[in-house]
Design an enzyme around this catalytic site. Structure first.
Site, PDB file in Angstrom:
ATOM      1  N   GLU A 521       1.106  -1.237   0.162  1.00 48.40           N
ATOM      2  CA  GLU A 521       0.255   0.249  -0.298  1.00 48.40           C
ATOM      3  C   GLU A 521       0.885   1.290  -0.099  1.00 48.40           C
ATOM      4  O   GLU A 521       0.860   2.080   0.873  1.00 48.40           O
ATOM      5  CB  GLU A 521      -0.895  -0.178   1.659  1.00 48.40           C
ATOM      6  CG  GLU A 521      -1.928  -1.709   0.850  1.00 48.40           C
ATOM      7  CD  GLU A 521      -2.745  -0.840   2.345  1.00 48.40           C
ATOM      8  OE1 GLU A 521      -3.211  -0.373   3.355  1.00 48.40           O
ATOM      9  OE2 GLU A 521      -3.822  -2.404   2.593  1.00 48.40           O
ATOM     10  N   GLU A 614      -4.609  -8.786   0.944  1.00 50.23           N
ATOM     11  CA  GLU A 614      -5.550  -8.808   2.300  1.00 50.23           C
ATOM     12  C   GLU A 614      -6.921  -8.328   1.751  1.00 50.23           C
ATOM     13  O   GLU A 614      -7.413  -8.144   0.500  1.00 50.23           O
ATOM     14  CB  GLU A 614      -5.046  -6.875   2.634  1.00 50.23           C
ATOM     15  CG  GLU A 614      -3.753  -7.279   3.321  1.00 50.23           C
ATOM     16  CD  GLU A 614      -3.337  -5.815   4.493  1.00 50.23           C
ATOM     17  OE1 GLU A 614      -4.225  -5.169   4.588  1.00 50.23           O
ATOM     18  OE2 GLU A 614      -2.270  -5.523   4.204  1.00 50.23           O
TER      19      GLU A 614
END
Length: 925
Positions: A521, A614
């Site tokens: 991220e 995720e």
């Protein structure tokens, strides 16, 4: 009188013979000892030096020394509890305003910088040599005695309230500050002329090493393993003083980083000509039932002053579960001849064929076979050292149409994300604690781990190898843009190549590692071609180290038409596949908002495998149920839906998530609707310290399928019902102790690996229900509470499959104890995890009990920590007294090193029957 020679006297002969034997025996022993010493001198030695350290941490209000790695920006307006998917921001530009030691530390990583022109040259001088802590004669008697691995923060105390220096994000524990470790080293005079290295498997953070008053080197990034060369500073046969300084800033992490030398430390004593650090690479190919090709590359260092010609031989053995060599070699490589110049590094490569190979197989198989390559180096016929490389033979293929194939069989990733802490033990690595985590995940049906967002302890990868887990090995939560004011973005521009190459070199021979991730991220998702340029550099570096595995970046923002996804081998999506803040319950929430993007990425990159790196980020507190219950299959936490803003608990109906996440049910449906996705990793397998969304006044997360103490949440059984369809199981929630809800609607949900179930309340059928399309639980949402018995009978294909009962319990009357193991080894490391259950008179757990429990111990053991899994509990983990949380509590016991016998653990609570349990301590292995 006849003269008799003494040699003719029988008694004299016996005495003479005895004396002769003793003298010869003594000469033989002396020679044997001399030969043994010489052999020992030639043998490479890897010595664990975890014991006997002295530790000192500056008081929070005291000014530490000024031996800093580098200056840092001032921290202003840092917000604890910033959303995890908030956009990273620009780094703050600063310039050095005081002397810093960075230039002296950077050369440590030169081996991991490929371009010689970019390597660092150490400046002249010995900074810190006059500091008392690095001196041999400094009196450290008042310092704390510690053994490694060590986490200085885990015993607390917790910081409570708002405006604290460490908030909920970093676990509310005192991780910040400057600390020193000191230890004396015994280097025999016989080791003169040999190479001596200090290997540190993990130290948090900005580590700097002095030996005998001289600055040796260090490593700023807290999650890597690293090495410094002590050879120029060692005094063989003399006094050697080692000192290590760590500096752990506040506002440096989004989760609990711990503080200290949290992993093993080794002293490596080697011949000047030896295998380089992590200097072997094994590749396998042409794998079949009949044979497999094995290709070995060995990097050799000549640290000596003499050039020479060396022979390199490798023998390959089958490995036992305990890393022992089994039988005769199954293959040989060499001898290979190489001329090594003084001070040079060179490489030899060779190949062999293994007949009828035993393959490394992932879960649920039970035989992840491994091999050990034993490489020996000799000079003029005399062996100078050996090096062992453990590896596995397996064929891994990433097929865009079929998914991930291991040895020709499709393996769907049923994975979880794991942070590095071990709950009440903190960051201090313990192999048994890590093994316990993996065992429970395996029982759930999990077959894969993503180590988020940093390389794990090397012993943890040894466990995943032995147990058959698949691993995504990851590094870097930030690149050049920051998520917190003092996170690793500060060192990324100078250190990223070294850190990335170090991770790959250390871990590349582990068969469980099937892919690499070099970012999570990262803010560079937002910066188009500029961010992609950074990704391309990292990708090229990683593939230069290991061209055999795919490399990826986990993306929560980058879209199919952006440049970053084009760089990587595997499309690795965080939450985007299921959609972020998508669905009626999530409408209007601020932040990233996307529809389900699996189809769009699949259309754009039909030649790439897609995984969900995720997913979920569901939240719950074990045993806490709140009403009303959401009628759909996924909802964000709200004060009036799933959350309790006063008690800071989250409903265990397992329907609630963070704003950007989804329930397990929603994720299952998304996976089933997109069969081209190769699986994914749940956030998260276990609760972890820090990041306590949505309540940042707490100490630990609510994300785990298993709570911080290791107790299963209801969600565990939901995943088990999907991931182990062959297991006959059925699970009911909630508990059935609701005296305040008599006559009120109290929904009952059932998780089962069957396809339908019938629910009974006090013998009355409440109906038989069958799972519909994209349904993963059975719901009876209109049940009115009455005390008594709930029974669920599950069916599969029309036949009875499993049955379970939940009853209203009586009042708490006694404590029951159970240990995960009743026999441990007296090595000072082995642990027993003992569960304390608050029970009624019939032995049933009282599900809302919060009795205060006291712990005591007798015998050759010690209480290491206690916990109850309550994210809001601020009692020190070192406390010998703790409240149960919803009927359960945990005490962790360690056997004292070298002390065998029986440990007796006793628990007491006012008004309840006390209980004891015995744990046997066997000799260390």
């Amino acid at each position: 009188m006849k003269h008799i020679s003494p040699f003719q006297d029988h008694n004299f002969q016996k005495v003479f013979l005895l004396i002769t034997l003793l003298v010869c025996s003594n000469i033989f022993c002396v020679n044997a000892q001399s030969q043994k010493k010489n052999a020992e001198k030639e043998k490479n030695r890897r010595i664990l030096i975890n014991n006997g350290w002295k530790f000192y941490r500056y008081d929070q209000n005291a000014k530490p020394d000024d031996l800093i790695y580098d200056v840092r920006p001032d921290v202003k307006d840092e917000v604890d509890g910033r959303p995890a998917d908030a956009r990273p921001t620009e780094a703050v530009k600063i310039s050095a305003s005081q002397p810093v030691l960075k230039a002296f530390i950077m050369p440590t990583g030169n081996r991991f910088i490929k371009d010689p022109a970019k390597r660092y040259v150490r400046p002249q001088g010995d900074p810190g040599s006059d500091h008392p802590f690095v001196q041999f004669n400094f009196n450290d008697a008042a310092w704390e005695n510690v053994d490694l691995p060590h986490d200085w923060a885990i015993k607390g105390p917790f910081y409570e309230g708002e405006g604290t220096i460490i908030g909920g994000g970093m676990g509310r524990l005192p991780v910040q500050g400057v600390a020193w470790y000191r230890r004396k080293l015994d280097i025999p005079a016989s080791d003169a002329g040999r190479s001596v290295f200090l290997d540190v498997d993990g130290a948090m953070s900005y580590a700097m090493v002095w030996l005998n008053g001289k600055l040796v080197g260090g490593w700023p990034y807290g999650y890597n393993s690293w090495r410094v060369d002590l050879t120029p500073y060692i005094i063989p046969g003399g006094k050697n003083q080692l000192a290590i300084r760590l500096d752990n800033p506040a506002n440096s992490s989004r989760w609990y980083p711990g503080g200290g030398i949290y992993s093993n430390v080794w002293l490596n004593i080697e011949s000047p000509v030896h295998v380089a650090q992590w200097g072997t690479f094994v590749k396998t190919d042409n794998i079949s039932a009949k044979s497999a090709g094995v290709h070995l590359k060995v990097v050799l260092d000549n640290d000596g002053k003499t050039s020479g010609r060396y022979n390199v031989n490798t023998q390959i053995y089958l490995a036992s579960a305990n890393d022992e060599l089994i039988g005769a070699p199954v293959a040989k490589i060499g001898p290979q001849n190489i001329f090594l110049k003084a001070g040079a590094t060179d490489t030899v490569s060779g190949s062999a064929i293994i007949s009828h190979p035993q393959l490394w197989r992932p879960l649920p198989e039970k035989n992840p076979s491994r091999y050990i390559a034993v490489t020996s180096i000799s000079f003029k016929g005399k062996m100078t050292g050996t090096y062992k490389t453990t590896f596995g033979i397996r064929d891994v293929r990433f097929d865009p149409a079929k998914g991930i194939l291991i040895n020709g069989e499709k393996v769907f990733l049923k994975g979880v994300n794991q942070h590095a802490d071990l709950g009440a033990l903190g960051m201090a690595f313990n192999e048994r604690a890590a093994q316990r985590q993996l065992e429970m995940l395996k029982q759930m049906g999990c077959n894969a781990i993503r180590f988020a967002h940093n390389p794990p302890a090397p012993e943890l990868l040894d466990l995943t190898d032995k147990m058959g887990f698949l691993v995504m090995d990851e590094i870097f939560d930030t690149w050049e843009l920051k998520k917190t004011a003092l996170d690793a973005h500060l060192i990324f521009p100078d250190q990223s190549e070294q850190d990335l190459r170090a991770m790959v070199r250390r871990d590349k021979n582990h068969p469980s590692v099937i892919m690499w991730s070099f970012g999570n991220e990262v803010g560079e998702q937002y910066t188009g071609e500029e961010g992609a340029k950074v990704a391309k550099r990292l990708y090229a570096t990683l593939k230069d180290e290991d061209p055999t595995r795919p490399a990826t970046v986990s993306m929560n923002y980058a879209k199919p038409d952006m440049p970053l996804p084009a760089v990587v081998d595997v499309i690795s999506l965080n939450y985007q596949g299921e959609g972020i803040r998508n669905g009626a319950a999530y409408a209007g929430l601020k932040g990233i908002n996307t529809p389900p993007l699996f189809p769009a990425f699949h259309a754009k990159f039909p030649d790439k495998v897609i995984i969900s790196s995720e997913n979920a980020a569901a939240l719950s507190s074990r045993g806490e149920y709140m009403f009303p219950v959401y009628e759909g299959n996924s909802s964000p936490i709200k004060d009036d839906m799933g959350g309790d803003p006063k008690q800071h608990q989250v409903s265990a109906y397992e329907l609630y998530s963070v704003d950007f996440g989804a329930s397990a049910d929603k994720v299952f449906a998304s996976m089933d609707k997109h069969p081209f996705v190769a699986g994914g990793f749940v956030w998260s397998g276990w609760d972890y310290l820090g990041e306590p969304t949505p309540y940042y006044s707490s100490r630990s997360s609510y994300f785990g399928i298993i709570d911080l103490a290791g107790f299963k949440k209801d969600r565990y059984y939901l995943y088990q019902s999907q991931w182990r369809p062959e297991l006959s199981m059925v699970h009911i929630l909630p508990h059935w102790n609701w005296p305040e809800r008599v006559g009120l609607i109290t929904p009952v949900h059932v998780f089962t690996s069957g396809d339908e179930a019938e629910l009974f309340l006090n013998g009355r059928s409440l109906g038989r229900k069958k799972k519909g399309a994209y349904e993963y639980r059975l719901r009876w949402d209109s049940v009115k509470y009455e005390p008594g018995e709930l029974k669920a009978i599950a069916y599969k294909n029309g036949k009875k499959w499993a049955e379970t009962i939940v009853r209203t319990t009586g009042e708490a009357r006694k404590l029951l104890l159970s240990a995960d193991r009743d026999k441990i080894h007296a090595d000072g490391k082995d642990l027993s995890f003992i569960t304390v259950q608050v029970s009624d008179k019939d032995g049933k757990m009282v599900p809302r009990a919060k009795n205060k429990i006291g712990f005591s111990i007798e015998g050759p053991g010690e209480i290491v920590a206690t916990d109850n899994g309550d994210a809001t509990n601020m009692n020190s983990f070192a406390a010998k007294e703790r409240e149960a949380f919803n009927g359960l509590c945990l005490v962790i016991i360690r056997a004292k090193a070298g002390k065998t016998g029986t440990i007796k653990v006793t628990v007491r609570s006012a008004g309840l029957e006390s209980q004891s349990i015995l744990i046997k301590c066997a000799p260390a292995l």
